[in-house]
Design a protein around this motif. Structure first.
Motif, short mmCIF file in Angstrom:
data_model
loop_
_atom_site.label_atom_id
_atom_site.label_comp_id
_atom_site.label_asym_id
_atom_site.label_seq_id
_atom_site.Cartn_x
_atom_site.Cartn_y
_atom_site.Cartn_z
N ILE A 24 68.89 58.10 35.39
CA ILE A 24 68.25 57.71 34.13
C ILE A 24 67.41 56.45 34.34
CG2 ILE A 24 68.69 56.84 31.79
CD1 ILE A 24 71.18 58.75 31.80
N ASN A 25 67.96 55.47 35.01
CA ASN A 25 67.24 54.22 35.25
C ASN A 25 65.98 54.47 36.08
OD1 ASN A 25 66.91 51.46 34.87
ND2 ASN A 25 68.08 50.93 36.69
N ARG A 26 66.12 55.29 37.12
CA ARG A 26 64.97 55.61 37.97
C ARG A 26 63.89 56.34 37.16
NH1 ARG A 26 67.69 57.91 41.85
NH2 ARG A 26 67.47 60.04 41.09
N ALA A 27 64.30 57.28 36.32
CA ALA A 27 63.33 58.02 35.51
C ALA A 27 62.61 57.11 34.52
CB ALA A 27 64.02 59.17 34.78
N LEU A 28 63.35 56.25 33.83
CA LEU A 28 62.73 55.33 32.87
C LEU A 28 61.73 54.42 33.57
CD1 LEU A 28 65.85 54.36 30.73
CD2 LEU A 28 63.88 55.70 29.95
N ALA A 29 62.12 53.88 34.72
CA ALA A 29 61.23 52.97 35.46
C ALA A 29 59.98 53.70 35.94
CB ALA A 29 61.98 52.36 36.65
N ARG A 30 60.14 54.90 36.41
CA ARG A 30 58.98 55.64 36.93
C ARG A 30 58.02 56.02 35.81
NH1 ARG A 30 59.73 59.51 41.62
NH2 ARG A 30 57.51 59.31 41.32
N PRO A 57 71.95 47.28 32.16
CA PRO A 57 70.90 46.44 32.75
C PRO A 57 69.73 46.25 31.78
CG PRO A 57 71.57 48.18 34.27
CD PRO A 57 72.22 48.48 32.96
N SER A 58 69.31 45.00 31.63
CA SER A 58 68.22 44.69 30.71
C SER A 58 66.96 45.50 31.01
CB SER A 58 67.88 43.20 30.76
OG SER A 58 68.87 42.45 30.12
N ASP A 59 66.66 45.69 32.29
CA ASP A 59 65.45 46.44 32.61
C ASP A 59 65.54 47.88 32.12
OD1 ASP A 59 67.37 46.94 34.69
OD2 ASP A 59 65.78 47.64 36.01
N ALA A 60 66.72 48.47 32.16
CA ALA A 60 66.87 49.85 31.67
C ALA A 60 66.63 49.90 30.16
CB ALA A 60 68.26 50.40 32.00
N VAL A 61 67.15 48.93 29.42
CA VAL A 61 66.96 48.90 27.96
C VAL A 61 65.50 48.67 27.63
CG1 VAL A 61 67.70 47.89 25.78
CG2 VAL A 61 69.28 47.93 27.72
N THR A 94 73.39 47.99 23.01
CA THR A 94 73.52 47.23 24.26
C THR A 94 73.73 45.74 24.05
OG1 THR A 94 71.12 46.89 24.42
CG2 THR A 94 72.03 48.89 25.45
N GLY A 95 73.38 45.22 22.88
CA GLY A 95 73.50 43.78 22.65
C GLY A 95 72.61 42.96 23.54
N ASP A 96 71.50 43.54 23.95
CA ASP A 96 70.61 42.89 24.92
C ASP A 96 69.60 42.01 24.19
OD1 ASP A 96 68.00 42.88 26.63
OD2 ASP A 96 69.61 43.38 28.02
N SER A 97 69.66 40.70 24.45
CA SER A 97 68.76 39.77 23.75
C SER A 97 67.30 39.95 24.16
CB SER A 97 69.20 38.32 23.98
OG SER A 97 69.07 37.97 25.33
N SER A 98 67.03 40.25 25.42
CA SER A 98 65.63 40.43 25.81
C SER A 98 65.05 41.69 25.19
CB SER A 98 65.49 40.44 27.34
OG SER A 98 66.15 41.53 27.92
N ALA A 99 65.86 42.72 25.01
CA ALA A 99 65.38 43.93 24.34
C ALA A 99 65.12 43.64 22.86
CB ALA A 99 66.40 45.06 24.50
N ALA A 100 65.97 42.81 22.25
CA ALA A 100 65.75 42.43 20.85
C ALA A 100 64.44 41.68 20.71
CB ALA A 100 66.91 41.57 20.35
N LEU A 101 64.16 40.79 21.65
CA LEU A 101 62.88 40.07 21.63
C LEU A 101 61.72 41.04 21.80
CD1 LEU A 101 61.20 37.50 21.57
CD2 LEU A 101 61.65 37.25 24.03
N GLN A 102 61.85 41.99 22.70
CA GLN A 102 60.80 42.98 22.91
C GLN A 102 60.51 43.74 21.61
OE1 GLN A 102 61.87 46.01 25.75
NE2 GLN A 102 59.79 46.79 25.91
N VAL A 103 61.54 44.19 20.91
CA VAL A 103 61.35 44.91 19.65
C VAL A 103 60.71 44.01 18.62
CG1 VAL A 103 62.56 46.03 17.73
CG2 VAL A 103 63.18 46.60 20.10
N ALA A 104 61.18 42.77 18.52
CA ALA A 104 60.59 41.84 17.54
C ALA A 104 59.11 41.61 17.84
CB ALA A 104 61.35 40.52 17.56
#
Length: 189
Positions: A24-30, A57-61, A94-104
């Motif tokens: 999944i991570n590889r597919a999202l990144a690609r 992982p933050s990069d996956a989110v 995920t509770g991921d703060s960097s993803a929350a910033l991205q959405v905002a």
């Protein structure tokens, strides 16, 4: 047909359903690197992030959020509200703060009258929160909306509807430093 991959993961529907975090991570990144014209892909549901160990992982989110919001063509075709719901769900799960910033940041150039900020926070209230990680994700998202003058008023409107819910009330208490004194009574502080 999902043909965006060339390393044995040609069927993205199967990748999303696999529960294999590495695939999944590889597919999202690609998918971030596929240039137009892009092949059509199956839209990943937020549940694909459940395949990852804690913490996700933050990069996956962030890659998931980018794919849902920007990759086209995607099936089923997603309305703006569907995209926002999937973004919020990814942040809350995920509770991921960097993803929350991205959405905002994605919602900063605001849609009509702040509707999407309200929709995002209203979705949190409707969805409910059951774990500390989900509460963290919701808090990060609300905090980032409160940090920006363009989204602040719409966030206050939505947060006012969080009053009376025990889990959301705890978040409101933690958001107090980000809320102007004059607006605190509006959200029950």
């Amino acid at each position: 047909m999902d043909t965006a991959m060339n390393d044995g993961d040609d069927d993205l529907s199967a990748v999303w359903a696999s529960g294999d975090s590495e695939r999944i991570n590889r597919a999202l990144a690609r998918l971030l690197t596929v240039v137009p014209p892009r092949p059509e892909i199956a839209a990943p549901e937020p549940e694909v992030l459940d395949a990852f160990a804690d913490p996700v992982p933050s990069d996956a989110v962030r890659n998931y959020i980018w794919v849902v919001g920007n990759y086209r063509p995607i099936r089923p075709e997603l309305e703006v509200g569907d995209v926002v719901r999937r973004w919020v769900e990814a942040v809350v799960r995920t509770g991921d703060s960097s993803a929350a910033l991205q959405v905002a940041l994605y919602l900063q150039p605001e849609m009509p009258e702040g509707a999407r900020v309200r929709d995002a926070l209203d979705y949190v209230a409707t969805r409910g929160l059951s774990t500390p990680r989900e509460r963290d994700g919701a808090e990060y998202l609300a905090r980032y909306f409160l940090d920006v003058s363009d989204t602040y008023d719409r966030a206050i409107e939505a947060l006012a509807r969080w009053r009376g819910d025990a889990d959301l009330g705890q978040i409101l208490d933690r958001l107090a430093p980000y809320v102007h004194a004059a607006d605190r009574p509006k959200i029950g502080l």
